[in-house]
Design an enzyme around this catalytic site. Structure first.
Site, PDB file in Angstrom:
ATOM      1  CG  ASP A   2      32.991   7.509  78.299  1.00 19.03           C
ATOM      2  OD1 ASP A   2      32.694   8.475  79.013  1.00 19.03           O
ATOM      3  OD2 ASP A   2      32.389   6.423  78.335  1.00 19.03           O
ATOM      4  CG  HIS A  36      27.407   3.990  71.832  1.00 16.37           C
ATOM      5  ND1 HIS A  36      26.055   3.778  71.791  1.00 16.37           N
ATOM      6  CD2 HIS A  36      27.636   4.802  72.887  1.00 16.37           C
ATOM      7  CE1 HIS A  36      25.490   4.450  72.781  1.00 16.37           C
ATOM      8  NE2 HIS A  36      26.424   5.079  73.463  1.00 16.37           N
TER       9      HIS A  36
END
Ligand code: ACO
Length: 385
Positions: A322, A268
């Protein structure tokens, strides 16, 4: 020479009161309330109110918002015909981008962006999005469309329209929590895209259409489908080798890392520790998988997480939202290509919250680019090239 910050990493481009992220500590708050607290106690409708007003609603305010949203479950006249004229082979994210754009043509004042009109348009898009997705999925499967029911919540109504039967309270709650967790996340790529578009004083439909296009990418919201594809690939590989999938995970992941391939659902830009949404979804996906009596994908995911922590944890690469949302959506019974539309369905609320903030004290986004091409190049006539 001006500094070029590729990917705008670390650049602060907007102020927001919608969500706060501490990527080092793994903290996410919506308008000051911890995401975990909201996921445990709130509903998606209440979260929408929170994001749009920066405070929780009282009962009357929540009822008013819920009613306005339910009034928008049905599509405007003509939209259903437009939807069933699309090719059944169309991908749901392409359908959604096109149909949200088309909604603007059913708005008598599409360009109005004063605070009241902008909120009305945000409600239109949020209310219609689940119907567009559910209708399209049934249409492409050759099933009769199931019209929305105003007596059902946002989450329950969507599952009802999709499956043609009322979901159990546990399924509804599971799905509602997924909607809460995906609602907003600072100046992520799609939210930035929405803010860039609305900053020209364009309209809410254009801003959200652009954001849907951004979210589709495999480096952003499309990664949840990538996670599921990866799990399926591991299972296929195990079947070919007559092995248990758990035994092929390690060589599969190590090989991927060796070849410098991305492991989807990890990493991320902001989090350098586990994404707090992933922490929540991990526990949650285990619970739902156990309820459905099939823990296999959860256990495979958990093993991937372990290997990734050992191999690349030191580089700050951990599961993102996700990763466990893929197994959660799978356990809820959603088809693979609906995973990213689920993200969009929730994130409409965050995109709209940011557009409202952008319009309040707007300044046009117009960064500069460092030109690295040639100068003084003479024009050559086409016949001489
Ligand atoms: N698997 C393996 N290695 C990774 C991963 C991953 N998922 N993510 C990052 N890395 C590595 C990179 O290869 C790079 O290694 P290097 O320094 O040896 O070259 C290093 O970590 C830094 O990665 P960057 O790509 O520079 O990080 P950036 O901040 O630009 O990218 C991103 C973040 C796009 C999310 C990235 O981690 C990625 O592609 N992840 C996989 C896709 C994904 O899950 N996306 C969803 C993100 S969450 C969301 O949008 C809702």
């Amino acid at each position: 020479m001006p500094l070029v910050v590729k990917g705008l990493e670390g650049i602060v481009a907007s102020e927001t009161k919608s969500s706060f992220i501490d990527g080092e500590k793994g903290i996410l708050e919506y308008a000051g309330i911890a995401i975990d607290d909201l996921a445990r106690n709130s509903t998606f409708e209440e979260t929408v109110y929170l994001l749009w007003n920066k405070r929780l609603p009282n009962k009357a305010e929540l009822d008013e918002l819920s009613t306005m949203l339910r009034d928008r479950y049905e599509l405007p006249p003509g939209m259903e015909q437009r939807l069933v004229a699309l090719p059944t082979s169309a991908q749901p994210m392409h359908m959604l981008r096109t149909m949200v754009s088309a909604l603007s043509m059913h708005d008598l004042e599409p360009n109005k962006i004063d605070a009241v009109s902008a909120r009305r348009k945000a409600l239109n898009i949020l209310g219609h999005t689940p119907t567009l997705i559910a209708y399209f999925d049934r249409y492409r499967r050759g099933l009769p469309l199931v019209h929305p029911r105003k007596d059902l919540s946002f989450a329950a109504n969507f599952l009802y329209m999709l499956n043609g039967k009322e979901p159990t309270p546990a399924m509804t709650r599971a799905f509602d929590i997924c909607m809460i967790l995906h609602a907003d996340h600072g100046l992520n790529n799609s939210t930035f895209a929405a803010r860039v578009i609305i900053s020209t004083l364009s309209d809410m439909y254009s801003a959200i259409t652009g954001a849907i296009g951004s979210l589709r990418g495999p480096l952003h919201g499309g990664a949840n489908e990538g996670v599921m594809e990866m799990l399926t690939e591991i299972e296929k590989l195990a079947a070919e080798q007559h092995k248990n999938p758990m035994d092929v995970i390690e060589p599969y992941i190590l090989d991927r890392l060796k070849r410098k391939e991305l492991v989807m659902g990890f990493g991320h830009r902001v989090y350098k520790t586990i994404d707090p949404r992933a922490t929540f979804l991990k526990t949650f996906s285990k619970q739902i998988a156990a309820d459905t009596g099939n823990l296999k994908l959860y256990e495979m995911s958990s093993k991937i997480e372990e290997i990734m922590a050992r191999e690349v944890g030191a580089k700050g690469i951990f599961p993102n939202v996700d990763f466990y949302s893929a197994t959660t959506y799978h356990s809820i019974g959603l088809k693979l290509d609906l995973f990213t539309p689920m993200f969009a369905m929730s994130r409409v609320s965050g995109w709209a919250a940011h557009c409202l903030e952008q319009l309040d004290g707007n300044r046009l986004f117009r960064p500069a680019a460092e030109y690295t091409g040639a100068h003084n190049v003479p024009y050559t006539a086409i016949g001489n090239r």
